[in-house]
Scaffold this motif. Structure first.
Motif, short mmCIF file in Angstrom:
data_model
loop_
_atom_site.label_atom_id
_atom_site.label_comp_id
_atom_site.label_asym_id
_atom_site.label_seq_id
_atom_site.Cartn_x
_atom_site.Cartn_y
_atom_site.Cartn_z
N VAL A 97 0.78 -1.32 -0.03
CA VAL A 97 -0.11 0.30 -0.48
C VAL A 97 0.99 1.63 0.20
N VAL A 98 0.70 1.78 -0.54
CA VAL A 98 1.55 3.37 -1.19
C VAL A 98 0.71 4.23 0.06
N LEU A 99 1.49 4.89 1.04
CA LEU A 99 0.97 5.57 1.88
C LEU A 99 1.72 6.38 2.13
N THR A 100 1.35 8.09 0.68
CA THR A 100 2.41 9.28 0.62
C THR A 100 1.78 10.50 0.88
N THR A 101 1.84 11.07 1.57
CA THR A 101 1.54 12.60 0.90
C THR A 101 1.17 13.32 -0.71
N SER A 102 1.76 12.10 -1.35
CA SER A 102 1.59 13.52 -3.19
C SER A 102 -0.03 12.67 -3.38
N GLU A 103 -0.62 14.12 -3.36
CA GLU A 103 -1.50 13.48 -4.32
C GLU A 103 -1.72 13.43 -5.96
N SER A 104 -0.29 13.50 -6.47
CA SER A 104 -0.49 13.93 -8.38
C SER A 104 -1.09 12.32 -8.55
N ARG A 105 -2.09 12.70 -9.54
CA ARG A 105 -2.66 11.44 -10.31
C ARG A 105 -1.09 10.74 -10.84
N MET A 106 -0.03 11.33 -11.85
CA MET A 106 0.98 10.38 -12.23
C MET A 106 1.50 9.32 -11.10
N ASP A 107 1.83 10.45 -10.07
CA ASP A 107 2.18 9.11 -8.95
C ASP A 107 0.80 7.98 -8.50
N VAL A 108 -0.45 8.72 -8.46
CA VAL A 108 -1.39 7.33 -7.79
C VAL A 108 -1.23 6.52 -9.47
N GLU A 109 -1.28 6.73 -10.78
CA GLU A 109 -1.49 6.23 -11.68
C GLU A 109 0.03 5.41 -11.90
N GLU A 110 1.52 6.17 -11.24
CA GLU A 110 2.11 5.00 -12.43
C GLU A 110 2.50 4.36 -10.40
N SER A 111 1.93 4.44 -9.39
CA SER A 111 2.44 3.25 -8.87
C SER A 111 0.72 1.93 -9.05
N TYR A 112 0.03 2.47 -9.66
CA TYR A 112 -1.19 1.04 -10.23
C TYR A 112 -0.83 0.53 -11.15
N ARG A 113 0.25 1.05 -11.85
CA ARG A 113 0.40 0.79 -13.05
C ARG A 113 1.78 -0.49 -12.57
N ALA A 114 2.27 -0.07 -11.44
CA ALA A 114 3.79 -1.11 -11.03
C ALA A 114 2.78 -1.96 -10.12
N HIS A 115 1.17 -1.80 -10.50
CA HIS A 115 0.97 -3.42 -9.35
C HIS A 115 0.96 -2.93 -8.38
N ALA A 116 0.40 -1.89 -7.40
CA ALA A 116 0.28 -1.11 -5.51
C ALA A 116 -0.97 -1.61 -5.57
N ASN A 117 -1.45 -2.62 -4.86
CA ASN A 117 -1.99 -3.23 -4.14
C ASN A 117 -3.20 -2.10 -3.58
N ALA A 118 -2.40 -0.78 -2.88
CA ALA A 118 -3.74 0.24 -3.07
C ALA A 118 -2.97 1.88 -3.10
N TYR A 119 -3.91 2.82 -3.22
CA TYR A 119 -2.93 3.94 -2.60
C TYR A 119 -3.46 5.11 -2.33
N VAL A 120 -2.98 5.58 -0.90
CA VAL A 120 -4.13 6.22 -0.24
C VAL A 120 -2.71 7.19 0.96
N THR A 121 -3.99 8.99 0.42
CA THR A 121 -2.68 9.77 0.87
C THR A 121 -2.84 9.99 2.59
N LYS A 122 -1.48 10.49 2.59
CA LYS A 122 -1.32 10.30 3.82
C LYS A 122 -2.06 12.42 4.21
N PRO A 123 -3.00 12.18 5.21
CA PRO A 123 -3.82 13.52 5.62
C PRO A 123 -3.30 13.96 6.72
#
Length: 154
Positions: A97-123
């Motif tokens: 699970v990517v747990l990051t402060t980044s809300e970048s659409r590119m980071d989200v898409e890149e993470s899922y393309r690299a087979h992340a199981n989930a992407y969660v933005t740290k509040p």
């Protein structure tokens, strides 16, 4: 901290996070969510890969059931680490699970393309972080059927 996972011991979470304050907040969020786990912490992707492969100094490291991965870190960042985990036959079933402060659409898409199981933005708010950690626990500790005998399994 430890949570029971049947006969296999505690539910182990590997937190890959370079910021000690964020690591401490994440640990507190697990405790506040009422979901104690064995939280292991490493500061970058190089240490994460050594931990997962049980290379020194992590030869006795427990097998994690879940990896929480920050993206922006020194040495090997989370993007390269995610690709290495998912490209390794022995590790690719491990939920990341990517747990990051980044809300970048590119980071989200890149993470899922690299087979992340989930992407969660740290509040920024602790109560929101606790709510997100609690939801992660509800899903990954209670709601998911895993492959028995695999590092991601229970």
């Amino acid at each position: 901290m430890s949570a029971s996972v049947g006969d296999e011991g505690p539910f182990v979470v590997l937190l890959v996070e370079d910021n000690p304050a964020d690591a401490r907040l994440t640990q507190e969020a697990f405790a506040d969510a009422g979901r104690p786990v064995s939280l292991e912490w490493v500061r970058d992707g190089d240490d994460a890969m050594a931990f997962l492969r049980r290379h020194p100094p992590y030869t006795e490291a427990p097998r994690p059931h879940l990896v929480l991965l920050d993206l922006n870190m020194p040495r090997k960042d989370g993007r390269a680490t995610l690709m290495e985990i998912k490209g390794d036959a022995a590790l690719k079933a491990l939920p990341v699970v990517v747990l990051t402060t980044s809300e970048s659409r590119m980071d989200v898409e890149e993470s899922y393309r690299a087979h992340a199981n989930a992407y969660v933005t740290k509040p920024l708010d602790m109560d929101e972080l606790v709510a997100k950690i609690s939801a992660l626990c509800d899903f990954w500790l209670d709601g998911v059927a895993a492959v028995p005998g695999k590092p991601a399994g229970r």
